[in-house]
Enzyme design. Structure first.
Site, PDB file in Angstrom:
ATOM      1  N   GLY A 113     -35.036  40.455 -42.479  1.00  0.00           N
ATOM      2  CA  GLY A 113     -34.326  40.485 -43.751  1.00  0.00           C
ATOM      3  C   GLY A 113     -35.177  41.174 -44.789  1.00  0.00           C
ATOM      4  NE  ARG A 165     -40.247  35.965 -53.491  1.00  0.00           N
ATOM      5  CZ  ARG A 165     -41.357  35.671 -52.836  1.00  0.00           C
ATOM      6  NH1 ARG A 165     -41.313  35.396 -51.556  1.00  0.00           N
ATOM      7  NH2 ARG A 165     -42.511  35.651 -53.449  1.00  0.00           N
ATOM      8  CB  THR A 201     -49.917  38.446 -39.886  1.00  0.00           C
ATOM      9  OG1 THR A 201     -48.782  38.558 -40.740  1.00  0.00           O
ATOM     10  CG2 THR A 201     -49.496  38.024 -38.488  1.00  0.00           C
ATOM     11  CG  HIS A 214     -45.442  31.356 -47.508  1.00  0.00           C
ATOM     12  ND1 HIS A 214     -44.679  31.642 -46.424  1.00  0.00           N
ATOM     13  CD2 HIS A 214     -45.031  32.195 -48.487  1.00  0.00           C
ATOM     14  CE1 HIS A 214     -43.821  32.616 -46.720  1.00  0.00           C
ATOM     15  NE2 HIS A 214     -44.027  32.983 -47.965  1.00  0.00           N
ATOM     16  NE  ARG A 272     -47.235  27.002 -43.080  1.00  0.00           N
ATOM     17  CZ  ARG A 272     -47.902  27.956 -43.704  1.00  0.00           C
ATOM     18  NH1 ARG A 272     -47.238  28.939 -44.278  1.00  0.00           N
ATOM     19  NH2 ARG A 272     -49.217  27.942 -43.772  1.00  0.00           N
TER      20      ARG A 272
END
Length: 167
Positions: A9, A12, A35, A50, A54
Site C-alpha cells: 500500500g 500511511r 528493517t 511503532h 506493538r
C-alpha cells in the site's frame, strides 16, 4: 493454511497495522523483523511509535540487511517483516546486490515452516522520478514486490486503512 502474506500500500495506508493484526492471528508471541535504521531524530520517533503500538506481544529483531538470516533465527513463531522497501533502500544505498538478495529471499520464503507476513510500499503509481537513483529505486521496488507476490500465498492491498485482498 496461508503461510506467506504480502501487505502492500501507499504511505500511511494502514499496511503496518493490517500486517500486525494478520501476524498475531497466527499466534503469540510474534517476531517483528525491523528493517528500518534510525539515522535522524525523526526516524527515531517513527520507530519508537511503532514499538509503542506493538506492545509486549512482539519480540523485535532489528535486521537492516540479512532478512533470510533473520527469518531462520525466528523460525517457530509467526514473523512480520516491516518493511521490504526500507530493506531495499538499505541494500541499494549500501552498494549491495539487491537482485541477489531479493532472489535469496524469494527462494527462502516457500521453505518457511512458520508464517511470514511482509510489508512493502506500492510506489510505482506516481510520477516518473526526476533522477536516476530514484528511478532505479522505483523500478527495483516494483520488481521486488512482483517477485515476492509471485511466491506469496496471499497479497493484500491497504487502502485508507482497509485491506483489499488481491491474491
Amino acid at each position: 493454511m496461508t503461510r506467506i502474506i504480502l501487505v502492500t500500500g501507499g504511505a500511511r495506508s494502514g499496511k503496518s497495522r493490517i500486517a500486525e493484526e494478520r501476524t498475531l492471528a497466527f499466534g503469540r508471541p510474534a517476531s517483528y523483523i525491523a528493517t528500518a535504521q534510525a539515522f535522524d531524530t525523526e526516524m527515531e520517533k517513527r520507530i519508537a511509535t511503532h514499538q509503542e503500538r506493538r506492545g509486549v506481544e512482539w519480540v523485535t529483531h532489528a535486521e537492516p540487511l540479512d532478512l533470510v538470516g533473520a527469518l531462520n533465527l525466528t523460525e517457530g513463531q509467526p514473523r512480520l517483516v516491516d518493511c521490504l522497501t526500507l530493506w531495499l533502500t538499505n541494500l541499494m544505498l549500501g552498494g549491495h546486490d539487491w537482485q541477489l538478495a531479493g532472489r535469496e529471499l524469494v527462494s527462502a520464503l516457500p521453505r518457511q515452516a512458520s508464517p511470514v507476513v511482509l510489508v512493502t510500499n506500492e510506489i510505482g503509481a506516481g510520477i516518473v522520478p526526476e533522477n536516476k537513483l530514484a528511478r532505479d529505486f522505483r523500478d527495483a521496488a516494483g520488481l521486488l514486490n512482483q517477485w515476492v507476490a509471485a511466491v506469496a500465498d496471499e497479497v493484500t492491498l491497504a487502502v485508507a486503512g482497509l485491506p483489499l485482498k488481491v491474491k
